[in-house]
Structures are given as structure tokens and as C-alpha cells.
Design a protein around this motif. Structure first.
Motif, mmCIF file in Angstrom:
data_model
loop_
_atom_site.group_PDB
_atom_site.id
_atom_site.type_symbol
_atom_site.label_atom_id
_atom_site.label_comp_id
_atom_site.label_asym_id
_atom_site.label_seq_id
_atom_site.Cartn_x
_atom_site.Cartn_y
_atom_site.Cartn_z
ATOM 1 N N THR A 1 58.550 44.141 42.952
ATOM 2 C CA THR A 1 58.112 42.598 43.027
ATOM 3 C C THR A 1 59.759 41.907 42.987
ATOM 4 O O THR A 1 60.779 42.324 43.202
ATOM 5 N N VAL A 2 59.738 40.623 42.995
ATOM 6 C CA VAL A 2 60.664 39.332 42.795
ATOM 7 C C VAL A 2 60.411 39.029 41.464
ATOM 8 O O VAL A 2 59.906 38.181 41.869
ATOM 9 N N THR A 3 61.546 38.888 41.707
ATOM 10 C CA THR A 3 62.208 38.075 40.331
ATOM 11 C C THR A 3 63.440 36.964 40.434
ATOM 12 O O THR A 3 63.660 37.119 41.483
ATOM 13 N N ILE A 4 62.048 35.434 40.377
ATOM 14 C CA ILE A 4 63.564 34.348 40.725
ATOM 15 C C ILE A 4 63.632 33.558 39.385
ATOM 16 O O ILE A 4 62.797 33.316 38.923
ATOM 17 N N GLU A 5 64.825 33.245 39.991
ATOM 18 C CA GLU A 5 65.299 32.290 38.291
ATOM 19 C C GLU A 5 65.982 30.988 39.696
ATOM 20 O O GLU A 5 66.888 31.382 40.128
ATOM 21 N N ALA A 6 65.068 30.091 39.488
ATOM 22 C CA ALA A 6 64.874 28.313 40.439
ATOM 23 C C ALA A 6 64.683 28.041 39.723
ATOM 24 O O ALA A 6 63.509 27.669 38.702
ATOM 25 N N LYS A 7 64.858 26.576 40.210
ATOM 26 C CA LYS A 7 64.785 25.476 39.963
ATOM 27 C C LYS A 7 63.185 24.378 40.509
ATOM 28 O O LYS A 7 62.610 23.951 40.409
ATOM 29 N N ALA A 8 62.986 25.368 41.895
ATOM 30 C CA ALA A 8 61.979 25.327 42.614
ATOM 31 C C ALA A 8 60.550 26.092 42.365
ATOM 32 O O ALA A 8 60.633 26.387 41.424
ATOM 33 N N SER A 9 59.025 25.228 42.087
ATOM 34 C CA SER A 9 57.914 25.764 41.597
ATOM 35 C C SER A 9 57.850 27.022 42.024
ATOM 36 O O SER A 9 57.716 27.687 43.368
ATOM 37 N N GLU A 10 56.789 27.392 41.476
ATOM 38 C CA GLU A 10 55.954 28.753 41.267
ATOM 39 C C GLU A 10 55.656 28.400 42.949
ATOM 40 O O GLU A 10 56.121 29.760 44.321
ATOM 41 N N GLU A 11 54.891 27.884 43.862
ATOM 42 C CA GLU A 11 54.206 26.985 44.524
ATOM 43 C C GLU A 11 55.422 27.295 45.647
ATOM 44 O O GLU A 11 54.513 28.393 46.418
ATOM 45 N N THR A 12 55.995 27.035 45.745
ATOM 46 C CA THR A 12 57.165 26.468 47.082
ATOM 47 C C THR A 12 57.378 28.331 47.038
ATOM 48 O O THR A 12 57.611 28.367 48.413
ATOM 49 N N PHE A 13 58.084 28.772 45.726
ATOM 50 C CA PHE A 13 57.926 30.000 46.340
ATOM 51 C C PHE A 13 57.352 31.112 46.901
ATOM 52 O O PHE A 13 57.339 32.118 48.205
ATOM 53 N N LYS A 14 55.906 30.324 46.613
ATOM 54 C CA LYS A 14 54.967 31.767 47.037
ATOM 55 C C LYS A 14 54.376 30.938 49.191
ATOM 56 O O LYS A 14 54.288 32.338 50.191
ATOM 57 N N GLN A 15 54.999 30.366 48.510
ATOM 58 C CA GLN A 15 54.047 29.444 50.787
ATOM 59 C C GLN A 15 55.426 29.139 51.300
ATOM 60 O O GLN A 15 55.152 30.228 52.221
ATOM 61 N N LEU A 16 56.619 30.034 50.662
ATOM 62 C CA LEU A 16 58.334 30.027 51.920
ATOM 63 C C LEU A 16 57.584 31.614 51.915
ATOM 64 O O LEU A 16 58.163 32.276 53.461
ATOM 65 N N ILE A 17 57.779 32.430 51.011
ATOM 66 C CA ILE A 17 57.102 34.420 51.134
ATOM 67 C C ILE A 17 55.165 34.600 52.230
ATOM 68 O O ILE A 17 56.201 35.094 53.058
ATOM 69 N N THR A 18 54.731 33.418 51.854
ATOM 70 C CA THR A 18 53.644 33.542 53.494
ATOM 71 C C THR A 18 54.077 32.920 54.273
ATOM 72 O O THR A 18 54.118 34.388 55.351
ATOM 73 N N ALA A 19 54.168 31.999 54.178
ATOM 74 C CA ALA A 19 55.298 31.989 55.718
ATOM 75 C C ALA A 19 56.195 32.836 56.805
ATOM 76 O O ALA A 19 56.192 32.614 57.746
ATOM 77 N N ALA A 20 56.880 33.028 55.740
ATOM 78 C CA ALA A 20 57.429 34.376 55.879
ATOM 79 C C ALA A 20 57.002 36.079 56.879
ATOM 80 O O ALA A 20 57.398 36.502 57.161
ATOM 81 N N GLY A 21 55.440 35.451 55.645
ATOM 82 C CA GLY A 21 54.802 36.777 57.092
ATOM 83 C C GLY A 21 54.179 37.814 55.841
ATOM 84 O O GLY A 21 54.115 38.873 56.108
ATOM 85 N N TYR A 22 54.884 37.417 54.092
ATOM 86 C CA TYR A 22 54.369 38.566 53.463
ATOM 87 C C TYR A 22 53.690 37.653 52.370
ATOM 88 O O TYR A 22 53.134 36.928 51.978
ATOM 89 N N GLU A 23 52.542 39.093 52.253
ATOM 90 C CA GLU A 23 51.456 38.597 50.931
ATOM 91 C C GLU A 23 51.410 38.455 49.442
ATOM 92 O O GLU A 23 52.479 39.444 49.272
ATOM 93 N N VAL A 24 51.506 37.430 49.219
ATOM 94 C CA VAL A 24 52.048 37.423 47.445
ATOM 95 C C VAL A 24 50.765 37.736 46.355
ATOM 96 O O VAL A 24 49.717 36.980 46.799
ATOM 97 N N THR A 25 50.686 38.553 45.761
ATOM 98 C CA THR A 25 49.710 38.647 44.868
ATOM 99 C C THR A 25 50.091 38.595 43.554
ATOM 100 O O THR A 25 51.575 38.411 42.952
ATOM 101 N N GLU A 26 48.908 38.227 42.361
ATOM 102 C CA GLU A 26 49.129 38.232 41.134
ATOM 103 C C GLU A 26 49.358 39.463 40.487
ATOM 104 O O GLU A 26 49.073 40.231 40.724
#
Length: 65
Positions: A40-65
């Protein structure tokens, strides 16, 4: 509010480092906690959940619920 994401392929410290660097590049002020054991990755920031999911996916990693 903290955002918690599950990354199924997060299984070693090198991947954790890559994900953290990816997040901090986009959101330098973010607080990022990574739990390799629970994948798991826990993030505290101002950007949206979707932003972080897109960043992680773009880096080549799958994000699941």
C-alpha cells in the motif's frame, strides 16, 4: 485526508522508491508512506486521488481498489 492505494506489484524497496519519487516529482509537498509488506501507498497531499492513480499507472504500476 490521507489517500490509501493498493499496488499489487509493490514487492520490494526499489519499487517503493520509484513510486515515491514519481509522486514527489508531481507533488513535492506530499507526505508519502509506503508499506511494502501490505503493498500500500498512503499519500497526504492536495492533488486528487485520480491524479495519483494516473501518476502511478504512468510509471508502470497497477493501482487496485
Amino acid at each position: 485526508m490521507a489517500l490509501k492505494l493498493h499496488i499489487p506489484t509493490l514487492d520490494n524497496p526499489q519499487i517503493a522508491k520509484e513510486i515515491k519519487e514519481t509522486i514527489l516529482t508531481s507533488e513535492p509537498g506530499a507526505k508519502v508512506d509506503i508499506d511494502v509488506e501490505n503493498k500500500t501507498v498512503t499519500i497526504e497531499a492536495k492533488a486528487s486521488e485520480e491524479t495519483f492513480k494516473q501518476l502511478i499507472t504512468a510509471a508502470g504500476y497497477e493501482v487496485t481498489e
